[in-house]
Design a protein around this motif. Structure first.
Motif, PDB file in Angstrom:
ATOM      1  N   GLY A 350       8.966 -18.077   4.581  1.00  0.00           N
ATOM      2  CA  GLY A 350      10.332 -17.810   5.470  1.00  0.00           C
ATOM      3  C   GLY A 350      10.530 -16.284   6.100  1.00  0.00           C
ATOM      4  N   LEU A 351       9.693 -15.309   5.753  1.00  0.00           N
ATOM      5  CA  LEU A 351       9.992 -14.074   6.208  1.00  0.00           C
ATOM      6  C   LEU A 351       9.365 -13.998   7.614  1.00  0.00           C
ATOM      7  CD1 LEU A 351       9.013 -11.669   3.012  1.00  0.00           C
ATOM      8  CD2 LEU A 351      11.277 -12.610   3.809  1.00  0.00           C
ATOM      9  N   THR A 352       9.723 -13.144   8.217  1.00  0.00           N
ATOM     10  CA  THR A 352       9.196 -12.676   9.698  1.00  0.00           C
ATOM     11  C   THR A 352       8.537 -11.382   9.577  1.00  0.00           C
ATOM     12  OG1 THR A 352      11.282 -11.498  10.407  1.00  0.00           O
ATOM     13  CG2 THR A 352      11.400 -14.183  10.651  1.00  0.00           C
ATOM     14  N   LEU A 353       7.666 -11.311  10.813  1.00  0.00           N
ATOM     15  CA  LEU A 353       7.134  -9.944  10.822  1.00  0.00           C
ATOM     16  C   LEU A 353       7.728  -8.620  10.960  1.00  0.00           C
ATOM     17  CD1 LEU A 353       4.035 -10.849  13.112  1.00  0.00           C
ATOM     18  CD2 LEU A 353       3.922 -10.471  10.938  1.00  0.00           C
ATOM     19  N   GLY A 354       9.016  -8.737  11.300  1.00  0.00           N
ATOM     20  CA  GLY A 354       9.988  -7.716  11.171  1.00  0.00           C
ATOM     21  C   GLY A 354      10.543  -7.474   9.747  1.00  0.00           C
ATOM     22  N   ASP A 355      10.300  -8.104   8.779  1.00  0.00           N
ATOM     23  CA  ASP A 355      10.711  -7.819   7.623  1.00  0.00           C
ATOM     24  C   ASP A 355      10.430  -6.595   6.991  1.00  0.00           C
ATOM     25  OD1 ASP A 355      11.230  -8.234   4.391  1.00  0.00           O
ATOM     26  OD2 ASP A 355      12.421  -9.760   5.151  1.00  0.00           O
ATOM     27  N   ALA A 356      11.516  -5.864   6.181  1.00  0.00           N
ATOM     28  CA  ALA A 356      10.833  -4.580   5.513  1.00  0.00           C
ATOM     29  C   ALA A 356       9.984  -4.546   4.420  1.00  0.00           C
ATOM     30  CB  ALA A 356      12.207  -4.033   5.246  1.00  0.00           C
ATOM     31  N   LYS A 357       9.707  -5.887   3.838  1.00  0.00           N
ATOM     32  CA  LYS A 357       8.529  -6.167   2.630  1.00  0.00           C
ATOM     33  C   LYS A 357       7.520  -5.981   3.405  1.00  0.00           C
ATOM     34  CE  LYS A 357      11.611  -8.705  -0.471  1.00  0.00           C
ATOM     35  NZ  LYS A 357      11.731 -10.051  -1.137  1.00  0.00           N
ATOM     36  N   LEU A 358       7.316  -6.656   4.443  1.00  0.00           N
ATOM     37  CA  LEU A 358       5.884  -6.705   5.212  1.00  0.00           C
ATOM     38  C   LEU A 358       5.530  -5.160   5.700  1.00  0.00           C
ATOM     39  CD1 LEU A 358       5.627 -10.002   7.024  1.00  0.00           C
ATOM     40  CD2 LEU A 358       4.743  -9.348   4.853  1.00  0.00           C
ATOM     41  N   ALA A 359       6.416  -4.651   6.166  1.00  0.00           N
ATOM     42  CA  ALA A 359       6.424  -3.256   6.359  1.00  0.00           C
ATOM     43  C   ALA A 359       5.859  -2.361   5.253  1.00  0.00           C
ATOM     44  CB  ALA A 359       7.619  -2.509   7.121  1.00  0.00           C
ATOM     45  N   ARG A 360       6.460  -2.214   4.278  1.00  0.00           N
ATOM     46  CA  ARG A 360       6.101  -1.627   3.097  1.00  0.00           C
ATOM     47  C   ARG A 360       4.510  -2.096   2.470  1.00  0.00           C
ATOM     48  NH1 ARG A 360      11.565  -2.451   1.546  1.00  0.00           N
ATOM     49  NH2 ARG A 360      11.190  -4.168   0.334  1.00  0.00           N
ATOM     50  N   LEU A 361       4.455  -3.374   2.728  1.00  0.00           N
ATOM     51  CA  LEU A 361       2.961  -4.040   2.480  1.00  0.00           C
ATOM     52  C   LEU A 361       2.085  -3.411   3.123  1.00  0.00           C
ATOM     53  CD1 LEU A 361       1.120  -5.852   0.614  1.00  0.00           C
ATOM     54  CD2 LEU A 361       1.913  -7.590   2.262  1.00  0.00           C
ATOM     55  N   ASP A 362       2.141  -3.283   4.650  1.00  0.00           N
ATOM     56  CA  ASP A 362       1.311  -2.815   5.753  1.00  0.00           C
ATOM     57  C   ASP A 362       1.165  -1.327   5.080  1.00  0.00           C
ATOM     58  OD1 ASP A 362       0.082  -2.463   7.902  1.00  0.00           O
ATOM     59  OD2 ASP A 362       1.717  -2.591   9.366  1.00  0.00           O
ATOM     60  N   TYR A 363       1.914  -0.467   4.894  1.00  0.00           N
ATOM     61  CA  TYR A 363       1.760   0.965   4.548  1.00  0.00           C
ATOM     62  C   TYR A 363       0.902   0.750   3.467  1.00  0.00           C
ATOM     63  CZ  TYR A 363       4.543   2.561   8.220  1.00  0.00           C
ATOM     64  OH  TYR A 363       4.975   2.770   9.666  1.00  0.00           O
ATOM     65  N   ALA A 364       1.345   0.094   2.310  1.00  0.00           N
ATOM     66  CA  ALA A 364       0.664   0.153   0.939  1.00  0.00           C
ATOM     67  C   ALA A 364      -1.007  -0.274   0.997  1.00  0.00           C
ATOM     68  CB  ALA A 364       1.367  -0.580   0.014  1.00  0.00           C
ATOM     69  N   TYR A 365      -1.199  -0.941   1.869  1.00  0.00           N
ATOM     70  CA  TYR A 365      -2.785  -1.114   2.150  1.00  0.00           C
ATOM     71  C   TYR A 365      -3.523   0.098   2.275  1.00  0.00           C
ATOM     72  CZ  TYR A 365      -6.877  -3.738   4.050  1.00  0.00           C
ATOM     73  OH  TYR A 365      -8.103  -4.049   4.108  1.00  0.00           O
ATOM     74  N   HIS A 366      -2.838   0.992   3.033  1.00  0.00           N
ATOM     75  CA  HIS A 366      -3.677   2.377   3.111  1.00  0.00           C
ATOM     76  C   HIS A 366      -3.366   3.181   2.256  1.00  0.00           C
ATOM     77  CE1 HIS A 366      -4.615   1.012   7.265  1.00  0.00           C
ATOM     78  NE2 HIS A 366      -3.531   0.078   7.278  1.00  0.00           N
ATOM     79  N   ASP A 367      -2.605   3.333   1.140  1.00  0.00           N
ATOM     80  CA  ASP A 367      -2.319   4.095   0.181  1.00  0.00           C
ATOM     81  C   ASP A 367      -3.653   4.440  -0.671  1.00  0.00           C
ATOM     82  OD1 ASP A 367      -1.208   5.512  -2.081  1.00  0.00           O
ATOM     83  OD2 ASP A 367       0.194   4.540  -2.225  1.00  0.00           O
ATOM     84  N   LEU A 368      -3.834   5.625  -0.861  1.00  0.00           N
ATOM     85  CA  LEU A 368      -5.063   6.119  -1.439  1.00  0.00           C
ATOM     86  C   LEU A 368      -5.177   6.051  -3.080  1.00  0.00           C
ATOM     87  CD1 LEU A 368      -6.467   9.195   0.409  1.00  0.00           C
ATOM     88  CD2 LEU A 368      -7.104   6.833   0.834  1.00  0.00           C
ATOM     89  N   ARG A 369      -4.088   6.093  -3.494  1.00  0.00           N
ATOM     90  CA  ARG A 369      -3.663   6.161  -4.942  1.00  0.00           C
ATOM     91  C   ARG A 369      -4.192   4.927  -5.975  1.00  0.00           C
ATOM     92  NH1 ARG A 369      -0.490   9.814  -7.660  1.00  0.00           N
ATOM     93  NH2 ARG A 369      -1.186  11.022  -5.783  1.00  0.00           N
ATOM     94  N   PRO A 370      -5.078   5.080  -6.757  1.00  0.00           N
ATOM     95  CA  PRO A 370      -5.414   4.004  -7.549  1.00  0.00           C
ATOM     96  C   PRO A 370      -4.175   3.645  -8.393  1.00  0.00           C
ATOM     97  CG  PRO A 370      -7.233   5.856  -7.581  1.00  0.00           C
ATOM     98  CD  PRO A 370      -6.161   6.418  -6.967  1.00  0.00           C
ATOM     99  N   GLY A 371      -4.062   2.331  -8.510  1.00  0.00           N
ATOM    100  CA  GLY A 371      -2.880   1.776  -9.224  1.00  0.00           C
ATOM    101  C   GLY A 371      -1.931   1.408  -8.410  1.00  0.00           C
ATOM    102  N   ARG A 372      -1.661   2.332  -7.003  1.00  0.00           N
ATOM    103  CA  ARG A 372      -0.733   1.820  -6.187  1.00  0.00           C
ATOM    104  C   ARG A 372      -1.389   1.046  -4.788  1.00  0.00           C
ATOM    105  NH1 ARG A 372       1.875   7.262  -5.647  1.00  0.00           N
ATOM    106  NH2 ARG A 372       0.393   7.555  -3.886  1.00  0.00           N
ATOM    107  N   SER A 373      -2.607   1.491  -4.800  1.00  0.00           N
ATOM    108  CA  SER A 373      -3.360   0.770  -3.463  1.00  0.00           C
ATOM    109  C   SER A 373      -3.722  -0.544  -3.542  1.00  0.00           C
ATOM    110  CB  SER A 373      -4.678   1.635  -3.382  1.00  0.00           C
ATOM    111  OG  SER A 373      -5.651   0.824  -2.542  1.00  0.00           O
ATOM    112  N   VAL A 374      -3.054  -1.321  -2.274  1.00  0.00           N
ATOM    113  CA  VAL A 374      -3.287  -2.665  -2.422  1.00  0.00           C
ATOM    114  C   VAL A 374      -4.770  -2.775  -2.258  1.00  0.00           C
ATOM    115  CG1 VAL A 374      -2.854  -4.698  -1.009  1.00  0.00           C
ATOM    116  CG2 VAL A 374      -1.005  -3.212  -1.515  1.00  0.00           C
ATOM    117  N   LEU A 375      -5.457  -2.218  -1.451  1.00  0.00           N
ATOM    118  CA  LEU A 375      -6.846  -2.489  -1.029  1.00  0.00           C
ATOM    119  C   LEU A 375      -7.443  -2.275  -2.234  1.00  0.00           C
ATOM    120  CD1 LEU A 375      -9.779  -0.851  -0.491  1.00  0.00           C
ATOM    121  CD2 LEU A 375      -9.104  -2.488   1.012  1.00  0.00           C
TER     122      LEU A 375
END
Length: 467
Positions: A350-375
């Motif tokens: 039920g979330l939308t693309l404008g939700d802050a949770k998805l914004a955080r997930l979007d950025y977390a995908y690009h996090d370089l740090r092992p243990g935090r990196s979604v990738l």
């Protein structure tokens, strides 16, 4: 070939106070400046490490001759940059206790700033740049389909033309407004024409492509570089498919970015209208024919045909999935597809693309740090393909590519460090600063040995006994 990657940085203190990107970047590069007297250096592996304008750490890989090589040196840069962030977190700059720094390998921040991943390809000086551009631009406009990093576009400074959040398959596409130009910042073009060959200018030019996204998935990086290499080879060999020229407006790159089906219309010359998917298919099919007759490069002089055939198989698979609409088989290969699969789980709740949770997930995908990196988490679970081994990455950190002049540059830098000799280097030359300046030029990017540099190293050893 080589790749330049700019990284976004931010940080927080233990009490929640935000650390500015400027302060984060200064802290990260303080040990570099203390060791080398500059925040703009060449690393012993032959690559360039520096702090770019806008507080962006940047890693420009050493010259590479194969896709496997380049992938390892890109990953080496990621580790080195994250290592600087780890050191900065515990530095006295932030009191030594509790700073957290994020390094993001992406291309746009929350206030609309864009930073890039620039590609460099060596092409023959006899290639007519106008003809190359007319053939190359439709490929680059539509290449985002197969290797875009994807992001959620939100109304605001970064995307002033939209009224509600939407998904786009490329982070850089909306920040490009010209086809070919000598500029890189104010009016970003797809191809930068500033003539800096970093090689013998009578033989080669450096094709500087600044439209691509920073890729996290290894397959996306390989597909971006490999497909582009194939297209450039075909153009040079006069084996390009017919009817794909474009010399007019390139603003349709923005339309392509908003269509995940690949069926956005693209208008070519002579009133021809086709689709983004059809352009990629035409180039992919032509690449298959080219690979059947491609001359095998001399050892160390280019990517082996076997590596490019693997890229071609992946390219074909991605296009087949886009054509069928079933993207599941390529969710482990294409960054933007992997992201849509992540977002779908939240949208189903039920979330939308404008939700802050998805914004955080979007950025977390690009996090370089092992243990935090979604990738990294997806890779560990087998959901993202990874073809670069830890040993290959460590080897790229420790030593330059053995097939290019970076091998000479790296040997010179390691010797100077051992002797304590004052030196400077750039892409084309190495120089001893004193007791009297002595410089050697390296105009051939494929040269791995230099008698003149060997003489200079002996000269250095006589004047600077090993410390």
């Amino acid at each position: 070939m080589g790749l330049e990657t700019e990284y976004g940085v931010t940080g927080r203190l233990a009490d929640g106070t935000v650390i500015s990107p400027d302060d984060v970047a200064r802290a990260m590069f303080r040990p570099v400046a203390e060791q080398y007297g500059s925040s703009n250096i060449f690393h012993p592996d032959g690559s360039r490490l520096y702090l770019d304008v806008g507080a962006h750490p940047e890693w420009a890989t050493a010259e590479c001759t194969t896709i496997d090589q380049l992938a390892a040196f890109v990953a080496a840069g990621d580790r080195i940059i994250d290592g600087l962030a780890v050191k900065a977190e515990g530095s006295l700059d932030f009191g030594g206790d509790g700073a957290t720094i994020w390094v993001l390998k992406n291309n746009v921040d929350s206030v609309g700033n864009s930073y890039g991943a620039h590609e460099n390809y060596l092409v023959g000086r006899d290639v007519v740049i106008k003809r190359l551009g007319a053939l190359f631009l439709p490929f680059l406009i539509t290449r985002q389909l197969i290797c875009g990093a994807g992001t959620i576009a939100r109304p605001g400074a970064a995307y002033p033309d939209i009224d509600e959040s939407c998904f786009v398959i490329s982070q850089r596409a909306d920040h490009v407004w010209e086809a070919v130009s000598s500029a890189t910042t104010r009016s970003r073009p797809i191809i930068n024409t500033r003539d800096e060959p970093h090689a013998d200018s009578s033989r080669w030019r450096r094709l500087h492509v600044i439209v691509g996204d920073s890729n996290m998935a290894d397959d996306s990086l390989r597909l971006k570089i490999g497909s582009t290499l194939l297209v450039l080879e075909m153009i040079e060999a006069h084996a390009a498919p017919d009817g794909l020229e474009l010399t007019g407006s390139i603003e349709q790159i923005h339309t392509v970015a908003r269509d995940t089906t690949g069926r956005a219309p693209v208008h070519l010359d002579h009133s021809v209208t086709t689709t983004a998917l059809a352009i990629q298919r035409a180039w992919c099919d032509a690449a298959g024919r080219w690979l059947d007759k491609r001359p095998e490069p001399d050892e160390g002089k280019g990517t082996p045909t076997a590596q490019l055939k693997a890229i071609h198989r992946l390219w074909t698979t991605v296009l087949d999935c886009l054509d069928s609409g079933d993207l599941t088989p390529i969710a482990g290969s294409v960054d933007w597809v992997a992201k849509t699969k992540l977002f779908d789980a939240y949208l189903d709740r039920g979330l939308t693309l404008g939700d802050a949770k998805l914004a955080r997930l979007d950025y977390a995908y690009h996090d370089l740090r092992p243990g935090r990196s979604v990738l990294q988490a997806l890779t560990d679970r087998g959901r993202i393909n990874s073809r670069v081994s830890d040993s290959a990455i460590q080897a790229a950190i420790d030593a330059p590519p053995p097939t290019t002049r970076a091998a000479i540059r790296g040997r010179f830098l390691r010797t100077a460090d051992r002797l304590g000799a004052p030196v400077t280097v750039d892409w084309m030359r190495v120089k001893l600063s004193r007791p009297e300046p002595v410089a050697v030029e390296l105009p051939d990017p494929f040269a791995t040995e230099s008698a003149a540099v060997d003489e200079l190293l002996e000269h250095m050893a006589r004047h600077f006994p090993a410390q």
